[in-house]
Design a protein around this motif. Structure first.
Motif, PDB file in Angstrom:
ATOM      1  N   THR A  22       0.850  -1.192   0.000  1.00 56.78           N
ATOM      2  CA  THR A  22       0.000   0.000   0.000  1.00 56.78           C
ATOM      3  C   THR A  22       0.885   1.241   0.000  1.00 56.78           C
ATOM      4  O   THR A  22       2.107   1.157   0.065  1.00 56.78           O
ATOM      5  CB  THR A  22      -0.908   0.013   1.244  1.00 56.78           C
ATOM      6  N   GLU A  23       0.262   2.386  -0.014  1.00 57.05           N
ATOM      7  CA  GLU A  23       1.026   3.632  -0.033  1.00 57.05           C
ATOM      8  C   GLU A  23       1.575   4.007   1.335  1.00 57.05           C
ATOM      9  O   GLU A  23       2.243   5.030   1.481  1.00 57.05           O
ATOM     10  CB  GLU A  23       0.160   4.757  -0.596  1.00 57.05           C
ATOM     11  N   SER A  24       1.329   3.180   2.346  1.00 54.99           N
ATOM     12  CA  SER A  24       1.829   3.468   3.692  1.00 54.99           C
ATOM     13  C   SER A  24       3.074   2.645   4.047  1.00 54.99           C
ATOM     14  O   SER A  24       3.568   2.725   5.163  1.00 54.99           O
ATOM     15  CB  SER A  24       0.741   3.208   4.738  1.00 54.99           C
ATOM     16  N   ALA A  49       8.464   3.138  -3.011  1.00 58.03           N
ATOM     17  CA  ALA A  49       7.132   3.406  -2.463  1.00 58.03           C
ATOM     18  C   ALA A  49       6.111   3.333  -3.584  1.00 58.03           C
ATOM     19  O   ALA A  49       6.442   3.462  -4.767  1.00 58.03           O
ATOM     20  CB  ALA A  49       7.093   4.774  -1.798  1.00 58.03           C
ATOM     21  N   ARG A  50       4.869   3.134  -3.201  1.00 55.75           N
ATOM     22  CA  ARG A  50       3.796   3.038  -4.190  1.00 55.75           C
ATOM     23  C   ARG A  50       3.025   4.346  -4.272  1.00 55.75           C
ATOM     24  O   ARG A  50       2.673   4.943  -3.251  1.00 55.75           O
ATOM     25  CB  ARG A  50       2.843   1.897  -3.836  1.00 55.75           C
ATOM     26  N   ARG A  51       2.775   4.750  -5.476  1.00 57.74           N
ATOM     27  CA  ARG A  51       1.907   5.897  -5.736  1.00 57.74           C
ATOM     28  C   ARG A  51       0.942   5.483  -6.841  1.00 57.74           C
ATOM     29  O   ARG A  51       1.290   5.495  -8.017  1.00 57.74           O
ATOM     30  CB  ARG A  51       2.716   7.125  -6.176  1.00 57.74           C
ATOM     31  N   TYR A  82       6.526   6.798   6.587  1.00 57.16           N
ATOM     32  CA  TYR A  82       5.779   5.559   6.333  1.00 57.16           C
ATOM     33  C   TYR A  82       5.500   4.807   7.625  1.00 57.16           C
ATOM     34  O   TYR A  82       6.199   4.966   8.624  1.00 57.16           O
ATOM     35  CB  TYR A  82       6.551   4.678   5.344  1.00 57.16           C
TER      36      TYR A  82
END
Length: 367
Positions: A22-24, A49-51, A82
């Motif tokens: 996830t984005e976290s 990281a994911r965006r 994060y």
């Protein structure tokens, strides 16, 4: 200090990937000049990281040893944004190494407490998945993940040391690519966590069947087949078995086959001092009824002779899961329980038994 930033497309084509990445959360990987955090240093820390549908990669590179503190500080600042970290052998190497370097520079260790170590989660499954080793590249190859980088971390140490003496774009590109491929490879490894999930009981029993088959010696045998519906699909087909148990799985289904013992087994009474053994009848009887048996045909029962006999179909167990249980002989470690309707019609008991057998397989795989 150099900072490299890149983007790559991310397709969450597996439910575990969607759930975990996830984005976290932040993937990270470090490159060092050796294994000892006392005598060597970090020269590169990469983060992913994911965006949305993209993976954003940030890499902090120390062009010379004096920039290590800047790399560590930049990583801490990013990581603090994060909730959790994901790594490959981060618990075993990366995090302990970083903590020692933080101490050296008197930096406050504010890394997120939540950590997922992919290596730690999958390391016990090497024999079950028939892997030659547990390196990240080997797991990527198992899943069919291709990478451009062909170097190992150890081989890159000399390249970095040469770069420090004489900076050049080709060496920097090699150092960057190795770390970059490690970072992009880790999200791709997430589906492999479906195997630990299976062994943790994340499935439902969909059928319980008795099957007849023939051995290589053309002998007719019986087996129990438990079929599971898995919460998470297995990315690659696998099979593993020991003794009476054989497990296969692919996608959202797994099958556990267990050999059924047909014949006679013994039920041993615990209070053997209250029993007599009848050698002629090969069984024990309680003292309350032994009064009617001639003394010449009875002896005081011992633990190994205090039993009654039962003929039927039995399933093996390696702990006391189902009672009553039976044995071939008193000192046997494997016990057996009768396969009755109480078992074949009880999904909760089948699930409990299946989880027990999976844990036994996992333990056997390590021996």
């Amino acid at each position: 200090m150099k900072i490299w930033q890149n983007e790559a497309a991310f397709t969450a084509d597996h439910p575990i990937s969607e759930k975990i990445f996830t984005e976290s959360v932040l993937f990270f990987d470090i490159e060092t000049t050796g294994f000892s955090p006392t005598n060597t240093q970090v020269y590169l820390i990469g983060c992913a990281a994911r965006r949305g549908n993209f993976i954003c990669v940030t890499q902090f590179f120390a062009e010379k040893p004096q920039e290590e503190k800047s790399v560590l500080t930049a990583f801490l600042k990013l990581a603090n944004q994060y909730d959790s970290l994901i790594s490959f052998n981060g618990i075993g190497f990366d995090i302990p190494y970083l903590k020692k370097r933080f101490e050296l520079y008197k930096l406050n260790d504010t890394l997120p407490l939540s950590n997922l170590d992919i290596f730690h989660r999958i390391s016990k499954f090497k024999p079950i998945l028939r892997l030659s080793n547990m390196k990240q590249k080997s797991l990527e190859a198992f899943l069919g993940i291709a990478r451009k980088d062909s170097y190992t971390g150890g081989e890159l140490i000399n390249i970095y040391q040469d770069y420090v003496k004489k900076p050049n774009a080709d060496s920097a590109s090699l150092l960057q690519m190795h770390n970059y491929d490690d970072l992009l490879g880790m999200p791709g490894l997430l589906p492999i966590l479906a195997y630990p999930e299976l062994f943790e009981g994340k499935f439902e029993i969909v059928s319980c069947e008795k099957n007849t088959y023939k051995t290589y010696e053309n002998e007719q045998k019986l087996e129990l087949i438990l079929t599971f519906a898995l919460n998470s699909p297995l990315p690659k087909r696998f099979s593993f078995g020991r003794q009476q148990i054989y497990l296969t799985g692919y996608d959202r289904q797994a099958k556990l086959k267990v050999s059924i013992y047909q014949g006679e087994l013994k039920y041993f009474y615990s209070n053997y001092k209250d029993y007599y053994f009848l050698p002629e009848e090969n069984r024990a009887i309680h003292k309350s009824v032994a009064f009617y048996v001639d003394k010449n045909f009875r002896t005081q029962a011992k633990a190994a002779t205090c039993y009654s006999r039962k003929t039927g179909c039995f399933l093996p167990q390696y702990e006391e899961i189902v009672t009553p249980y039976f044995k071939l002989e008193y000192h046997d470690k494997v016990t057996w329980f009768e396969m009755t309707k109480d078992f074949t019609e009880a999904e909760d008991l089948q699930k409990k038994y299946a989880c027990h057998l999976l844990q036994h397989l996992k333990e056997q795989a390590r021996t």
